[in-house]
Enzyme design. Structure first.
Site, mmCIF file in Angstrom:
data_model
loop_
_atom_site.group_PDB
_atom_site.id
_atom_site.type_symbol
_atom_site.label_atom_id
_atom_site.label_comp_id
_atom_site.label_asym_id
_atom_site.label_seq_id
_atom_site.Cartn_x
_atom_site.Cartn_y
_atom_site.Cartn_z
ATOM 1 C CG ASP A 1 14.426 4.935 -15.484
ATOM 2 O OD1 ASP A 1 15.562 4.341 -15.326
ATOM 3 O OD2 ASP A 1 13.542 5.125 -14.911
ATOM 4 C CB THR B 1 12.176 9.436 -18.627
ATOM 5 O OG1 THR B 1 13.093 10.332 -17.942
ATOM 6 C CG2 THR B 1 12.217 9.492 -19.707
ATOM 7 C CG ASP B 2 12.010 7.665 -11.804
ATOM 8 O OD1 ASP B 2 12.597 8.843 -11.597
ATOM 9 O OD2 ASP B 2 11.338 6.837 -11.191
ATOM 10 C CD1 TRP B 3 18.850 8.978 -11.897
ATOM 11 C CD2 TRP B 3 18.048 11.252 -11.324
ATOM 12 N NE1 TRP B 3 19.973 9.843 -11.525
ATOM 13 C CE2 TRP B 3 19.547 11.227 -10.958
ATOM 14 C CE3 TRP B 3 17.194 12.039 -11.062
ATOM 15 C CZ2 TRP B 3 20.038 12.233 -10.654
ATOM 16 C CZ3 TRP B 3 17.827 13.280 -10.638
ATOM 17 C CH2 TRP B 3 19.272 13.438 -10.614
#
Length: 773
Positions: free
Chosen positions: A310, A306-308
């Site tokens: 998310d 994932t991104d931060w």
């Protein structure tokens, strides 16, 4: 009439379906290694559920350490929650490679002692080693795209890998592959521009530079790449970061997915997911895209991160989950393998409970952990968790600096030149503008800190030259009066002040030529959101006041995305867009302005002329339409400041003798295209040769043209070279309304420079499989 048209299209879809071609099997995107697979399965069978969900958990460095010293909370995260990965730089600022080695060695010691599995450490090394003090920074990706030279992408990847490993870091969150098709988007400079083919070619080159030739055995001088942000992130409807897009399914597959597909098939070991949503579905819980398109259709066995924060954002921001725990369920079941949490271990707690409650199948957890373990084995972390310091003598050295400088030279774009460039070294120059004496603005974001700002930045960049310092070494009569300045120590990147426009005007009257360095201060991600792409009023006022002196003006644009300058561009005798050229960008610019180097960069995006008229080069015919006959006065005009691919040189090139191997082709054919390029100017130069195609008529409105191939050649004055391209018939296909790759019988134009050749496709084919090569 509309109903009849819809029925006609539908009928055509049924008819074309009868002509489909189907492939039954999909070869693995990354070849299987039997020994690695056996090790993964053996270890997986021995792991507890706690260890499995821990491997899927990634925490920020500040959550496990204070500075480079691991805290009690960090020890607990490893020993109790069995976390598998840590990201980011300690203290949110670049560290020395000695400190990284000390920190990561301790993380690995604790991880190996606790569960026998090394920690996977990752950094955002976006244009070289962003977060390692003393390392090499390259120009940003948008600059690398402007070179139209794959070698620079490869070099950046290779140097990034070498210097990351010197810091004991085996994984980076790069390359960024979001198509920069909306200049409002604040991360445009992180991408390889607006075109899908350029993004794919540059990303593949960078991935190979980072990972080497064998993705199953990443050596001690290579690292794992992470293609991001999967996908469509660069075209938010509002232009604001992490906000929704509205991409049609056909365009999503044809343009946005294609670069990721190419990178994964080239061996990219990980991908990171787009933080936003498309047509109402967040990418982080889109099973069709994450599982079907990537893992199944490509048979890709890499890892999805994932991104931060998310997964949590599915609850807090996207509102598709009614709790944080439900968000975990949605994301993991959709195909997410690792969560960038990033501050606590609640994700691991929630996921363990969800498995025990039967809401997340154990098979899905096993699949995710299998991918994480496979990555760690491919990186050789079980055999050598730490790389040490002594094996990397070229870290931050002259050889790497030369590669960064060469990339900076080829990336700067001469947009306009009414004969004033190159400059004599004895000419009297006024240097002005807020970007004239700033290293921060040359590097942009992701440079020593996230936003590229801070009181500590000068300590990292003191050995490099600003534009003022570089020009002072090349020209004999240089006066510097900033006129307008940023506050380079604050986070308010939008703010600039008139600190002496009147003084700059006085100095201009004593000069022969004015070099005005204008553009943007640094920003990154959401803090870079802006409401107006116009260049700031103070900077425009500076240029207008200087123009009133009658002295010729050279505009130097130093910006991550194109700022609107239609009212001051006519005042300039020459315009150079240096974009974000990095630590060696000013040296490159100085050499270009005095003629020691020659310009060869081209715009990898369309430079807009108006704030409410953004465009891309592959627009639809109706976007540039002459007035219709009759009473309805319909028209649309494609009016841009500079088109995609524009770039000038100190020499001139002529194209001739374009040939295509066949005037007609079928779906399985390969067209051989040749064209002669001659340097008819007075000096040597490099030319980017771009091959475009145009599908004249199609059942889905065609793009006016698409880039299909490019090459960069070097020519001495008077020299001619024949450039050869191969274009498969499949390269000319499009994705139709029903999501099928389609090649239709009809006329095409292939063009290169001022040359063009008409060719005809003799059959219509619709492919049943989702991907064609």
């Amino acid at each position: 009439m509309k109903l009849n048209r819809i029925l006609t299209i539908a009928a055509a879809g049924v008819l074309l379906a009868s002509c489909c071609r189907t492939e039954q099997t999909v070869q693995p995107a990354i070849p299987k290694d039997a020994q690695i697979e056996a090790k993964v399965e053996k270890l997986l069978r021995s792991m507890t559920l706690e260890e499995k969900v821990g491997q899927m958990t990634q925490l920020n460095a500040t959550a496990v350490a204070k500075g480079i010293d691991i805290t009690e909370a960090g020890i607990k995260a490893i020993k109790e929650y069995k976390i598998g990965s840590v990201l980011n730089t300690p203290g949110d600022i670049a560290q020395t490679r000695e400190d990284y080695n000390k920190f990561i060695v301790e993380l690995n010691r604790l991880s190996m002692e606790t569960m026998g599995i090394p920690c996977l450490y990752g950094l955002d090394h976006i244009h070289g080693v962003t977060y390692v003090a003393g390392g090499t920074l390259f120009p940003q990706e948008v600059n690398i795209a402007a070179t139209f030279n794959r070698q620079h992408a490869y070099n950046m990847g290779k140097v990034t890998a070498y210097e990351s490993r010197a810091a004991n870091v085996p994984w980076t969150f790069s390359p960024t592959m979001d198509l920069g098709r909306n200049p409002e988007w604040p991360r445009m400079w992180e991408s390889f521009g607006e075109d899908a083919y350029v993004n794919a070619e540059m990303a593949v080159a960078e991935v190979k530079g980072m990972q080497g030739d064998d993705p199953n055995h990443i050596g001690m001088y290579n690292i794992a790449a992470c293609a991001k942000h999967f996908m469509g992130y660069g075209v938010p409807v509002t232009g604001q970061d992490r906000t929704p897009s509205s991409i049609a399914a056909s365009e999503l597959r044809e343009k946005h997915f294609e670069p990721f597909k190419e990178a994964m098939q080239a061996g990219a070991l990980t991908i990171m997911v787009n933080s936003a949503s498309n047509n109402g579905v967040p990418f982080h819980c889109n099973t069709e895209l994450l599982t079907q398109w990537v893992k199944e259709d490509l048979n890709w066995d890499g890892m999805i991160v994932t991104d931060w924060a998310d997964i949590l954002n599915l609850y807090t921001r996207e509102r598709v989950a009614s709790s944080a725990k439900e968000a975990v369920k949605l994301a993991i079941n959709a195909g997410i393998d690792m969560s960038m949490v990033p501050y606590d271990c609640q994700f691991a707690i929630d996921l363990k409970e969800l498995v025990e409650e039967g809401e997340v199948p154990m098979s899905r957890v096993d699949d995710a952990v299998r991918r994480i373990l496979r990555l760690k084995y491919r990186l050789g972390l079980f055999d050598m968790p730490d790389t040490g310091l002594d094996a990397y003598p070229e870290f931050g050295g002259e050889a790497h600096a030369k590669l960064a400088y060469d990339a900076a030279v080829e990336s700067q774009v001469l947009l306009k030149n009414n004969g004033i460039l190159p400059l004599r070294k004895d000419i009297r120059i006024l240097l002005t503008g807020p970007n004239a004496n700033s290293m921060r603005t040359l590097n942009g974001g992701w440079s020593y800190t996230w936003q590229g700002h801070g009181a500590s930045i000068p300590a990292f960049t003191e050995k490099y030259n600003t534009i003022y310092e570089a020009l002072s070494q090349k020209f004999d009569n240089l006066t510097y009066v900033p006129g307008v300045e940023y506050d380079l120590m604050t986070q308010n990147w939008k703010h600039d002040e008139d600190t002496g426009i009147k003084e700059a005007v006085k100095a201009a009257r004593r000069s022969d030529v004015i070099i005005a360095c204008i553009g943007e201060n640094t920003y990154c991600e959401t803090p870079g959101n802006d409401n107006d792409l116009n260049l700031s009023a103070n900077q425009k006022n500076l240029v207008k006041a200087l123009a009133a002196t009658g002295r010729p003006i050279i505009l130097i644009l130093n910006e991550g995305r194109p700022r609107i300058i239609n009212d001051i561009e006519p005042l300039a005798t020459a315009v150079v867009d240096v974009l974000l050229p990095g630590n060696y960008g000013a040296d490159a610019l100085a050499a270009l302005l005095c003629g020691e180097e020659n310009f060869s960069g081209r715009l990898p995006f369309t430079y807009p002329k108006y704030t409410n008229k953004f465009a891309v080069y592959d627009y639809k015919p109706s976007e540039n339409q002459v007035t219709m006959a009759g009473s309805y006065n319909y028209n649309a005009v494609m009016d841009v400041q500079w088109p995609f691919g524009h770039g000038m040189s100190y020499t001139a090139y002529e194209y001739s003798n374009m040939t295509v191997s066949a005037s007609e082709f079928a779906a399985d054919d390969v067209l051989k295209v040749t064209v002669d390029v001659t340097n008819v100017g007075p000096r040597a130069g490099k030319e980017s040769v771009l091959l475009f195609s145009s599908d004249l008529y199609a059942s889905s409105t065609p793009d006016v043209r698409r880039l299909r191939a490019f090459d960069k050649i070097e020519l001495a004055s008077g020299e001619t070279k024949t450039v050869e391209f191969q274009v498969t018939a499949k390269d000319l296909a499009f994705v139709n309304y029903y999501g099928k790759w389609t090649l239709e019988a009809g006329d095409f134009i292939l063009s290169c420079g001022n040359q063009s050749v008409n060719v005809k496709c003799t059959e219509t084919v619709v492919w049943d499989q989702p991907n064609i090569d």
